[in-house]
Design an enzyme around this catalytic site. Structure first.
Site, PDB file in Angstrom:
ATOM      1  N   GLY A   1      11.507  -1.223 -35.622  1.00  0.00           N
ATOM      2  CA  GLY A   1      10.607  -1.049 -36.891  1.00  0.00           C
ATOM      3  C   GLY A   1       9.211  -1.206 -36.831  1.00  0.00           C
ATOM      4  O   GLY A   1       8.663  -2.012 -37.557  1.00  0.00           O
TER       5      GLY A   1
ATOM      6  N   PHE B   1      11.226   5.492 -35.790  1.00  0.00           N
ATOM      7  CA  PHE B   1      11.804   6.702 -36.232  1.00  0.00           C
ATOM      8  C   PHE B   1      11.018   7.604 -36.930  1.00  0.00           C
ATOM      9  O   PHE B   1      10.779   7.549 -38.104  1.00  0.00           O
ATOM     10  CB  PHE B   1      13.124   6.497 -36.892  1.00  0.00           C
ATOM     11  N   GLU B   2      10.132   8.438 -36.111  1.00  0.00           N
ATOM     12  CA  GLU B   2       8.870   9.205 -36.873  1.00  0.00           C
ATOM     13  C   GLU B   2       8.971  10.474 -36.461  1.00  0.00           C
ATOM     14  O   GLU B   2       9.559  10.948 -35.375  1.00  0.00           O
ATOM     15  CB  GLU B   2       7.413   8.478 -36.460  1.00  0.00           C
TER      16      GLU B   2
ATOM     17  N   ASP C   1      16.784   6.611 -33.700  1.00  0.00           N
ATOM     18  CA  ASP C   1      17.331   5.834 -34.768  1.00  0.00           C
ATOM     19  C   ASP C   1      17.898   4.415 -34.268  1.00  0.00           C
ATOM     20  O   ASP C   1      18.697   4.291 -33.404  1.00  0.00           O
ATOM     21  CB  ASP C   1      18.712   6.733 -35.184  1.00  0.00           C
TER      22      ASP C   1
ATOM     23  N   ALA D   1      13.067  -0.848 -42.058  1.00  0.00           N
ATOM     24  CA  ALA D   1      13.384  -0.342 -43.375  1.00  0.00           C
ATOM     25  C   ALA D   1      13.728   1.198 -43.319  1.00  0.00           C
ATOM     26  O   ALA D   1      13.037   2.091 -43.200  1.00  0.00           O
ATOM     27  CB  ALA D   1      12.110  -0.708 -44.213  1.00  0.00           C
TER      28      ALA D   1
ATOM     29  N   TYR E   1      15.044  -7.258 -57.594  1.00  0.00           N
ATOM     30  CA  TYR E   1      14.920  -7.737 -56.202  1.00  0.00           C
ATOM     31  C   TYR E   1      16.065  -8.490 -55.891  1.00  0.00           C
ATOM     32  O   TYR E   1      17.087  -8.530 -55.424  1.00  0.00           O
ATOM     33  CB  TYR E   1      13.601  -8.148 -55.744  1.00  0.00           C
TER      34      TYR E   1
ATOM     35  N   THR F   1       4.255  -0.795 -50.636  1.00  0.00           N
ATOM     36  CA  THR F   1       4.992   0.096 -49.382  1.00  0.00           C
ATOM     37  C   THR F   1       5.320   1.639 -50.139  1.00  0.00           C
ATOM     38  O   THR F   1       5.226   1.653 -51.418  1.00  0.00           O
ATOM     39  CB  THR F   1       6.008  -0.603 -49.030  1.00  0.00           C
TER      40      THR F   1
END
Length: 386
Positions: A47, A73-74, A110, A139, A233, A273
């Site tokens: 990540g 993973f882009e 992935d 994430a 949360y 984020t």
């Protein structure tokens, strides 16, 4: 093409390649100037392309001179659609690292899959030999297991619906918002995606392949926050997943500690984020917190947090942990005087005084910076190669 910021709902659908490069450049400059330390030298970041993962990679590479292997993973650019910001961030980081003779390679895929784990192991064997620091900063909204089952994470409460003051980012109005309660199936699905099972699996396969150093360190990231956000949360679905992450940290220490492995959970501070922007209630808390912490001179972004985590705590000779064994990087956020001021403002804030009492501009600056926009030294009217 000329790339403009296109914000829909709570996400920006474009990314600016030059702006993303500038974002990476600034983070590197901060580390080179202020955070130099002796740390691990062969680092795997799972990540690695945005947020805390990107900042972790930059800190270890430019603060400790480490070789870094990133997993992300882009999406590449396609026709008139820009690549995702993480794609541009990663390309920029690799270029800056190689200019300084640092190893910086990345695998796009992935991270939950066994295929990517095998590709990573093969690359470590061929090019690094081993890794001595594994950073787990994944994430993701969903996870598909090897059995073909897809789990989706949700941001909901675990008990009953929760209603509280909220800032509507589209209308700039303060009103009330309600977050629904999750079903047991949704809770379990969120744990599957955001819990510690995959982190544990990564350590397991790396160790079995013989590419995990005997004195390796591994760290995963969490957030707790104040009681105000507990229903969303800490006591919500995401909190259940993070408790599971902590359980797996204990399991890693128990099972692999005899080989010298140390597994940590770092509880980080609240920062903007892509995910947090979509959660009712949370953005208002963030904007107020930014205001208070900037006035106190204790505000930190991702790179400042990671510089302090790795440079001062993990590899600074003294790594204090709380009663649960967690590293508390949210220490400045959770100071009593900070939280007291935040709650005083929370109780007073309205649509009319929002701009006065909360750091709305700072919130949006962080948001746009994630996608490479609103850097004063980037010409956004110029044609760029996407």
């Amino acid at each position: 093409m000329i790339v403009e910021a296109k914000v829909r709902e709570f996400i920006c659908t474009t990314a600016h390649p030059i702006g993303c490069r500038e974002n990476v450049r600034r983070q590197i400059a901060y580390i080179k100037e202020r955070v130099q330390f002796h740390g691990k030298k062969k680092v795997l970041v799972i990540g690695a392309s945005t947020g805390y993962g990107l900042a972790s990679r930059i800190t270890m590479a430019f603060g400790a001179g480490a070789a870094t292997l990133g997993v992300m993973f882009e999406k590449e650019a396609a026709k008139k659609r820009t690549a995702t910001p993480g794609w541009y961030n990663t390309k920029a980081l690799e270029e800056f690292a190689k200019e300084e003779g640092l190893y910086a390679e990345s695998l796009n895929g992935d991270a939950f899959s066994e295929e990517v784990k095998e590709r990573v192991i093969e690359k470590i064997q061929k090019e690094l030999g081993y890794v001595d620091l594994v950073i787990y900063s994944l994430a993701a909204p969903r996870r598909t297991t090897e059995e073909g089952i897809t789990y989706h994470s949700v941001l909901k409460t675990c008990d009953k619906a929760f209603t509280e003051k909220s800032w509507n980012l589209r209308s700039n109005q303060i009103s009330e918002a309600t977050i629904a309660a999750a079903s047991q199936e949704e809770i379990e699905s969120t744990i599957k995606v955001m819990g510690g099972e995959d982190w544990y699996r990564w350590i397991q396969v790396l160790d079995r392949a013989g590419v995990l150093a005997k004195d390796a360190v591994t760290v995963a990231y969490s957030y707790i926050g104040p009681e105000l956000t507990y229903p969303v949360y800490y006591h919500g679905t995401i909190g259940m997943a993070k408790k599971n992450l902590e359980e797996f940290a204990g399991r890693l220490n128990q099972e692999y500690g005899r080989n010298g492995l140390k597994a940590y959970i770092s509880v980080n501070k609240a920062l903007v984020t892509q995910a947090s922007s979509a959660i009712p209630i949370v953005p208002l808390y963030f904007a107020i917190l930014y205001k208070v912490m900037k006035q106190a001179g204790t505000h930190e972004g991702c790179i400042e947090q990671m510089g302090r985590l790795f440079g001062e705590k993990l590899f600074g000779g003294n790594c204090p942990v709380d009663s649960e064994g967690r590293i508390r990087m949210d220490d400045y956020e959770m100071e009593a005087v900070v939280q007291q001021k935040v709650m005083e403002i929370w109780n007073r804030v309205t649509t009319e005084n929002l701009l006065e009492l909360a750091d709305v501009e700072g919130y949006w600056e962080d948001f746009y910076h994630m996608f490479g926009f609103r850097f004063e030294n980037v010409d956004y009217t110029a044609d760029v190669e996407i």
